[in-house]
Motif scaffolding. Structure first.
Motif, PDB file in Angstrom:
ATOM      1  N   MET A 194       0.995  -1.107   0.138  1.00  0.00           N
ATOM      2  CA  MET A 194       0.210  -0.357   0.159  1.00  0.00           C
ATOM      3  C   MET A 194       0.895   1.268   0.409  1.00  0.00           C
ATOM      4  SD  MET A 194      -3.092   1.093   2.796  1.00  0.00           S
ATOM      5  CE  MET A 194      -3.175   2.216   3.067  1.00  0.00           C
ATOM      6  N   VAL A 195       0.758   2.366  -0.776  1.00  0.00           N
ATOM      7  CA  VAL A 195       1.346   3.370  -1.000  1.00  0.00           C
ATOM      8  C   VAL A 195       0.125   4.061  -0.523  1.00  0.00           C
ATOM      9  CG1 VAL A 195       2.253   4.980  -2.960  1.00  0.00           C
ATOM     10  CG2 VAL A 195       2.661   2.588  -2.984  1.00  0.00           C
ATOM     11  N   ILE A 196       1.030   4.958   0.591  1.00  0.00           N
ATOM     12  CA  ILE A 196       0.677   6.279   0.997  1.00  0.00           C
ATOM     13  C   ILE A 196       1.103   7.892   0.100  1.00  0.00           C
ATOM     14  CG2 ILE A 196      -0.174   8.032   3.178  1.00  0.00           C
ATOM     15  CD1 ILE A 196       0.216   5.269   4.627  1.00  0.00           C
ATOM     16  N   GLU A 197       0.437   8.370  -0.598  1.00  0.00           N
ATOM     17  CA  GLU A 197       0.921   9.543  -1.090  1.00  0.00           C
ATOM     18  C   GLU A 197       0.345  11.017  -0.330  1.00  0.00           C
ATOM     19  OE1 GLU A 197      -0.394   9.756  -4.920  1.00  0.00           O
ATOM     20  OE2 GLU A 197      -0.742   7.809  -5.414  1.00  0.00           O
TER      21      GLU A 197
ATOM     22  N   ILE B 166      -2.352  14.133   0.302  1.00  0.00           N
ATOM     23  CA  ILE B 166      -3.233  13.955   1.751  1.00  0.00           C
ATOM     24  C   ILE B 166      -3.223  15.355   2.653  1.00  0.00           C
ATOM     25  CG2 ILE B 166      -2.810  12.886   4.077  1.00  0.00           C
ATOM     26  CD1 ILE B 166      -2.323  10.579   2.929  1.00  0.00           C
ATOM     27  N   ALA B 167      -1.129  15.920   2.033  1.00  0.00           N
ATOM     28  CA  ALA B 167      -1.404  17.860   2.322  1.00  0.00           C
ATOM     29  C   ALA B 167      -1.971  18.708   1.757  1.00  0.00           C
ATOM     30  CB  ALA B 167       0.329  17.735   2.694  1.00  0.00           C
TER      31      ALA B 167
ATOM     32  N   LEU C 123      -8.280  21.927   2.905  1.00  0.00           N
ATOM     33  CA  LEU C 123      -9.557  21.922   3.393  1.00  0.00           C
ATOM     34  C   LEU C 123      -9.227  23.273   4.847  1.00  0.00           C
ATOM     35  CD1 LEU C 123     -12.058  20.376   5.063  1.00  0.00           C
ATOM     36  CD2 LEU C 123     -10.582  19.243   5.973  1.00  0.00           C
ATOM     37  N   LEU C 124      -8.184  23.544   5.533  1.00  0.00           N
ATOM     38  CA  LEU C 124      -7.690  24.318   5.831  1.00  0.00           C
ATOM     39  C   LEU C 124      -8.257  26.179   5.921  1.00  0.00           C
ATOM     40  CD1 LEU C 124      -3.982  23.086   8.208  1.00  0.00           C
ATOM     41  CD2 LEU C 124      -7.026  23.773   9.073  1.00  0.00           C
ATOM     42  N   GLN C 125      -7.990  26.302   4.379  1.00  0.00           N
ATOM     43  CA  GLN C 125      -8.057  27.456   4.042  1.00  0.00           C
ATOM     44  C   GLN C 125      -9.558  27.568   3.403  1.00  0.00           C
ATOM     45  OE1 GLN C 125      -5.760  27.005   0.270  1.00  0.00           O
ATOM     46  NE2 GLN C 125      -4.469  28.472   0.585  1.00  0.00           N
ATOM     47  N   LYS C 126     -10.171  26.715   3.297  1.00  0.00           N
ATOM     48  CA  LYS C 126     -11.812  26.821   3.563  1.00  0.00           C
ATOM     49  C   LYS C 126     -12.305  27.120   5.072  1.00  0.00           C
ATOM     50  CE  LYS C 126     -12.775  23.723  -0.097  1.00  0.00           C
ATOM     51  NZ  LYS C 126     -13.542  22.872  -0.401  1.00  0.00           N
ATOM     52  N   GLU C 127     -11.749  26.907   6.332  1.00  0.00           N
ATOM     53  CA  GLU C 127     -11.840  27.070   7.196  1.00  0.00           C
ATOM     54  C   GLU C 127     -11.450  28.351   8.061  1.00  0.00           C
ATOM     55  OE1 GLU C 127     -11.157  24.076  10.354  1.00  0.00           O
ATOM     56  OE2 GLU C 127     -10.858  22.497   8.871  1.00  0.00           O
ATOM     57  N   MET C 128     -10.059  28.777   7.568  1.00  0.00           N
ATOM     58  CA  MET C 128      -9.858  30.355   8.110  1.00  0.00           C
ATOM     59  C   MET C 128     -10.148  31.330   7.329  1.00  0.00           C
ATOM     60  SD  MET C 128      -6.581  29.434  10.156  1.00  0.00           S
ATOM     61  CE  MET C 128      -6.170  31.092   9.881  1.00  0.00           C
ATOM     62  N   LYS C 129     -11.472  30.730   5.627  1.00  0.00           N
ATOM     63  CA  LYS C 129     -12.023  32.204   5.216  1.00  0.00           C
ATOM     64  C   LYS C 129     -13.036  32.337   6.158  1.00  0.00           C
ATOM     65  CE  LYS C 129     -10.279  31.495   0.514  1.00  0.00           C
ATOM     66  NZ  LYS C 129     -10.103  31.490  -1.128  1.00  0.00           N
ATOM     67  N   SER C 130     -13.538  31.424   6.846  1.00  0.00           N
ATOM     68  CA  SER C 130     -15.191  31.030   7.485  1.00  0.00           C
ATOM     69  C   SER C 130     -14.366  31.577   8.967  1.00  0.00           C
ATOM     70  CB  SER C 130     -15.533  30.147   7.504  1.00  0.00           C
ATOM     71  OG  SER C 130     -14.880  29.171   8.535  1.00  0.00           O
ATOM     72  N   PHE C 131     -13.590  31.943   9.256  1.00  0.00           N
ATOM     73  CA  PHE C 131     -13.452  32.816  10.800  1.00  0.00           C
ATOM     74  C   PHE C 131     -13.929  34.223  10.214  1.00  0.00           C
ATOM     75  CE2 PHE C 131     -10.227  29.513  12.440  1.00  0.00           C
ATOM     76  CZ  PHE C 131     -11.216  28.776  12.629  1.00  0.00           C
ATOM     77  N   LYS C 132     -14.956  35.173  11.285  1.00  0.00           N
ATOM     78  CA  LYS C 132     -14.703  36.070  11.602  1.00  0.00           C
ATOM     79  C   LYS C 132     -14.652  36.999  12.532  1.00  0.00           C
ATOM     80  CE  LYS C 132     -18.692  35.361   8.909  1.00  0.00           C
ATOM     81  NZ  LYS C 132     -18.074  34.478   7.586  1.00  0.00           N
TER      82      LYS C 132
ATOM     83  N   LYS D  47       6.658  24.630   8.646  1.00  0.00           N
ATOM     84  CA  LYS D  47       5.548  25.100   9.637  1.00  0.00           C
ATOM     85  C   LYS D  47       5.216  26.344   9.046  1.00  0.00           C
ATOM     86  CE  LYS D  47       5.811  21.844  12.813  1.00  0.00           C
ATOM     87  NZ  LYS D  47       5.979  21.552  14.671  1.00  0.00           N
ATOM     88  N   SER D  48       6.227  26.634   9.153  1.00  0.00           N
ATOM     89  CA  SER D  48       6.186  28.706   8.676  1.00  0.00           C
ATOM     90  C   SER D  48       5.545  28.957   7.145  1.00  0.00           C
ATOM     91  CB  SER D  48       7.670  28.983   8.379  1.00  0.00           C
ATOM     92  OG  SER D  48       7.628  30.497   8.337  1.00  0.00           O
ATOM     93  N   HIS D  49       5.552  27.675   6.236  1.00  0.00           N
ATOM     94  CA  HIS D  49       5.352  28.499   5.197  1.00  0.00           C
ATOM     95  C   HIS D  49       3.604  27.685   4.838  1.00  0.00           C
ATOM     96  CE1 HIS D  49       6.290  27.759   0.307  1.00  0.00           C
ATOM     97  NE2 HIS D  49       5.227  26.968   0.688  1.00  0.00           N
ATOM     98  N   ILE D  50       3.675  26.629   5.534  1.00  0.00           N
ATOM     99  CA  ILE D  50       2.439  26.287   5.422  1.00  0.00           C
ATOM    100  C   ILE D  50       1.479  27.670   6.284  1.00  0.00           C
ATOM    101  CG2 ILE D  50       0.371  24.952   6.230  1.00  0.00           C
ATOM    102  CD1 ILE D  50       2.524  22.495   5.688  1.00  0.00           C
ATOM    103  N   ALA D  51       2.216  27.760   7.428  1.00  0.00           N
ATOM    104  CA  ALA D  51       1.318  29.403   7.849  1.00  0.00           C
ATOM    105  C   ALA D  51       1.630  30.426   7.476  1.00  0.00           C
ATOM    106  CB  ALA D  51       2.214  29.425   9.472  1.00  0.00           C
ATOM    107  N   SER D  52       2.234  30.432   6.390  1.00  0.00           N
ATOM    108  CA  SER D  52       2.373  32.134   5.601  1.00  0.00           C
ATOM    109  C   SER D  52       1.017  31.508   4.341  1.00  0.00           C
ATOM    110  CB  SER D  52       2.805  31.518   4.933  1.00  0.00           C
ATOM    111  OG  SER D  52       3.223  33.207   4.436  1.00  0.00           O
ATOM    112  N   LYS D  53       0.707  30.537   3.664  1.00  0.00           N
ATOM    113  CA  LYS D  53       0.002  30.935   3.034  1.00  0.00           C
ATOM    114  C   LYS D  53      -1.433  30.623   3.397  1.00  0.00           C
ATOM    115  CE  LYS D  53       1.807  26.798  -0.449  1.00  0.00           C
ATOM    116  NZ  LYS D  53       2.095  25.368  -0.306  1.00  0.00           N
TER     117      LYS D  53
END
Length: 94
Positions: free
Chosen positions: A1-4, A8-9, A15-24, A49-55
């Motif tokens: 089994m290969v986990i890609e 996944i990332a 998914l996180l970007q969508k959630e971040m947009k929903s924050f008021k 972590k820093s790169h993802i936080a920036s995105k």
């Protein structure tokens, strides 16, 4: 089994970007990261972590402690950061 892991990332990031947009929120979310030590592997992990936080438009703060402080000093550093109004989360990377 290969986990890609890349797929996944990518999915989780979208998914996180969508959630971040929903924050008021009027201000950006803040994340403080304490990097304890000088391991290249740890630094690489924190850079990711820093790169993802920036995105995600998260204010990322890196506090690099070259050597391991005693428990009381570390607890005080974390406590000070925890009470900053711009910080919503803290990571301790050993």
């Amino acid at each position: 089994m290969v986990i890609e892991g890349t797929k996944i990332a990518s999915y989780l990031q979208k998914l996180l970007q969508k959630e971040m947009k929903s924050f008021k929120r009027k201000s950006r979310i803040g994340l403080a990261t304490y990097l304890i030590g000088q391991s290249p592997e740890q630094l690489s992990y924190v850079k990711i972590k820093s790169h993802i936080a920036s995105k995600l438009k998260i204010n990322f703060q890196l506090i690099n402690l070259k050597s391991t402080p005693n428990y009381i000093k570390l607890a005080n550093l974390i406590r000070q950061k925890a009470f900053e109004p711009t910080i919503n989360g803290i990571i301790i990377q050993l």
